[in-house]
Enzyme design. Structure first.
Site, short mmCIF file in Angstrom:
data_model
loop_
_atom_site.label_atom_id
_atom_site.label_comp_id
_atom_site.label_asym_id
_atom_site.label_seq_id
_atom_site.Cartn_x
_atom_site.Cartn_y
_atom_site.Cartn_z
N CYS A 120 47.58 51.48 27.29
CA CYS A 120 47.49 51.79 25.86
C CYS A 120 46.46 52.91 25.62
O CYS A 120 45.31 52.80 26.03
CB CYS A 120 47.06 50.52 25.13
SG CYS A 120 46.85 50.71 23.38
N ASN A 121 46.90 53.97 24.97
CA ASN A 121 45.98 55.09 24.69
C ASN A 121 44.87 54.67 23.74
O ASN A 121 43.72 55.08 23.89
CB ASN A 121 46.75 56.26 24.06
CG ASN A 121 47.63 56.98 25.05
OD1 ASN A 121 47.33 58.08 25.46
ND2 ASN A 121 48.73 56.36 25.44
N GLU A 131 60.38 51.99 18.27
CA GLU A 131 60.69 50.58 18.50
C GLU A 131 61.99 50.17 17.81
O GLU A 131 62.65 49.22 18.23
CB GLU A 131 59.52 49.70 18.04
CG GLU A 131 58.32 49.90 18.95
CD GLU A 131 57.29 48.78 18.87
OE1 GLU A 131 57.44 47.88 18.04
OE2 GLU A 131 56.33 48.84 19.66
N CYS A 139 50.29 58.67 23.43
CA CYS A 139 50.66 57.33 22.97
C CYS A 139 51.79 56.83 23.85
O CYS A 139 52.67 57.60 24.24
CB CYS A 139 51.12 57.39 21.51
SG CYS A 139 51.72 55.82 20.87
N THR A 140 51.73 55.53 24.15
CA THR A 140 52.71 54.95 25.07
C THR A 140 54.16 55.18 24.67
O THR A 140 55.03 55.28 25.52
CB THR A 140 52.51 53.42 25.12
OG1 THR A 140 52.35 52.93 23.78
CG2 THR A 140 51.32 53.06 25.95
N HIS A 141 54.40 55.26 23.37
CA HIS A 141 55.79 55.32 22.90
C HIS A 141 56.40 56.73 22.95
O HIS A 141 57.62 56.87 22.98
CB HIS A 141 55.88 54.83 21.46
CG HIS A 141 55.65 53.37 21.29
ND1 HIS A 141 54.48 52.76 21.69
CD2 HIS A 141 56.43 52.39 20.79
CE1 HIS A 141 54.54 51.46 21.42
NE2 HIS A 141 55.72 51.22 20.87
N TYR A 171 47.54 48.22 18.00
CA TYR A 171 46.10 48.43 18.14
C TYR A 171 45.69 49.75 17.44
O TYR A 171 44.56 49.90 17.00
CB TYR A 171 45.70 48.56 19.62
CG TYR A 171 45.63 47.26 20.40
CD1 TYR A 171 46.11 46.06 19.89
CD2 TYR A 171 45.07 47.25 21.68
CE1 TYR A 171 46.04 44.89 20.66
CE2 TYR A 171 44.98 46.09 22.43
CZ TYR A 171 45.48 44.91 21.92
OH TYR A 171 45.40 43.77 22.67
N GLY A 172 46.64 50.66 17.38
CA GLY A 172 46.34 52.03 16.95
C GLY A 172 45.84 52.17 15.53
O GLY A 172 45.27 53.20 15.15
N1 DGL Z 1 50.10 51.39 22.79
C1 DGL Z 1 49.56 52.13 21.68
C2 DGL Z 1 48.94 53.43 22.18
O1 DGL Z 1 49.33 53.97 23.19
C3 DGL Z 1 50.62 52.39 20.62
C4 DGL Z 1 50.99 51.16 19.82
C5 DGL Z 1 49.81 50.58 19.07
O2 DGL Z 1 49.34 51.19 18.09
O3 DGL Z 1 49.37 49.52 19.47
O4 DGL Z 1 48.05 53.93 21.56
#
Ligand code: DGL
Length: 276
Positions: A73-74, A155, A187-189, A42-43
């Protein structure tokens, strides 16, 4: 007793960092997680697209008996939280406010760094949240930096890898030069590469792990709305993904270790047909 589920959605597998922290604090809660693996990331997408996806993701969770929705998700929290709040009947929790609040608590010199996806950084959601928390104190400065490569590196399992270290040096050096004393992992990761980030940014900088603070805030919200699940048995974790459940299963191990989860595939057509 409230036996409804906690709903969590994310663009993919990353939100499992949030789920992991939630299960530590709320082991008895049943959780339904939706990871939009067909449309991740999504980012790097436009605001309109992220909004559209977030509404569909939330609507899907609503069809699964949820009492609250956590936007793990941020990028989605930055873009869609307010609009979803205006349209949904269940309480919602995004990751931005809790992270910003923790950063304000940590920071002594009032220089806060934020790293995240392009969508999160361009939305300036963390900067706005910090500024609205500190009100008239105009001495707070927030410095943002998009770090898109951290997502694929994580990932791929390159958690403690020289390349990740080098990329971190490149991304973080402008924030270091600004003299930040607090850095929000927006960010989640990023919690997975926390050690590398800490090594590069220096021990004097406090890291804010949004996944940890969101879990704490969720406990507070469930108590506030009086919707805590007081069952004694261990909660069930049911995950739905819109593509490639096998890959999700493999990556989930990286994010969750041995925590047991059920994984189901749901067709993207079904997700797209959801409306709030
Ligand atoms: N989950 C997204 C976030 O925390 C990171 C991965 C994405 O870009 O979708 O922004």
């Amino acid at each position: 007793m409230i036996s409804k589920n906690i709903g969590i959605f994310d663009s993919g597998v990353g939100g499992l960092t949030v789920l992991r922290e939630i299960t530590k604090l709320l082991p008895n809660e049943d959780i339904v997680y939706f990871g939009d693996t067909a449309r991740v990331p999504y980012g790097s997408k436009s605001r309109e697209r992220i909004l559209e996806y977030s509404f569909q993701d939330a609507a899907f969770l609503l069809s699964h008996n949820v009492k609250i929705i956590v936007i793990a998700c941020n990028s989605a929290s930055s873009t869609a939280l307010q609009k979803l709040q205006d349209n949904l009947s269940v309480p919602l929790l995004g990751v931005i406010e809790p992270g910003a609040l923790e950063a304000v608590r940590f920071s002594k010199n009032k220089k806060v760094g934020v790293i995240g996806t392009k969508a999160t950084v361009e939305s300036h959601s963390y900067t706005n949240a910090v500024h609205s928390l500190v009100g008239n104190d105009t001495s707070y400065e927030v410095f943002e930096k998009a770090c898109p490569l951290f997502v694929p590196l994580t990932e791929d399992g390159w958690i403690d890898h020289t390349i990740t270290h080098l990329v971190a040096e490149e991304y973080l050096s402008p924030l270091k030069e600004k003299g930040i004393d607090t850095l929000i992992l927006g960010c989640t990761h990023y919690p997975l590469i926390k050690k590398t980030i800490q090594r590069v940014i220096g021990d004097e900088v406090s890291l804010v792990d949004s996944s940890v603070v969101v879990a704490r805030e969720l406990v507070r919200l469930l108590k506030f709305h009086d919707i805590l699940n007081d069952q004694r048995r261990k909660g069930r974790i049911e995950c739905f993904v819109s593509d490639d459940p096998d890959n999700f299963f493999t990556m989930a191990k990286l994010f969750l270790g041995d925590t047991k989860i059920d994984i189901n595939e749901v067709s993207l057509d079904l997700i797209i047909s959801q409306t709030v």
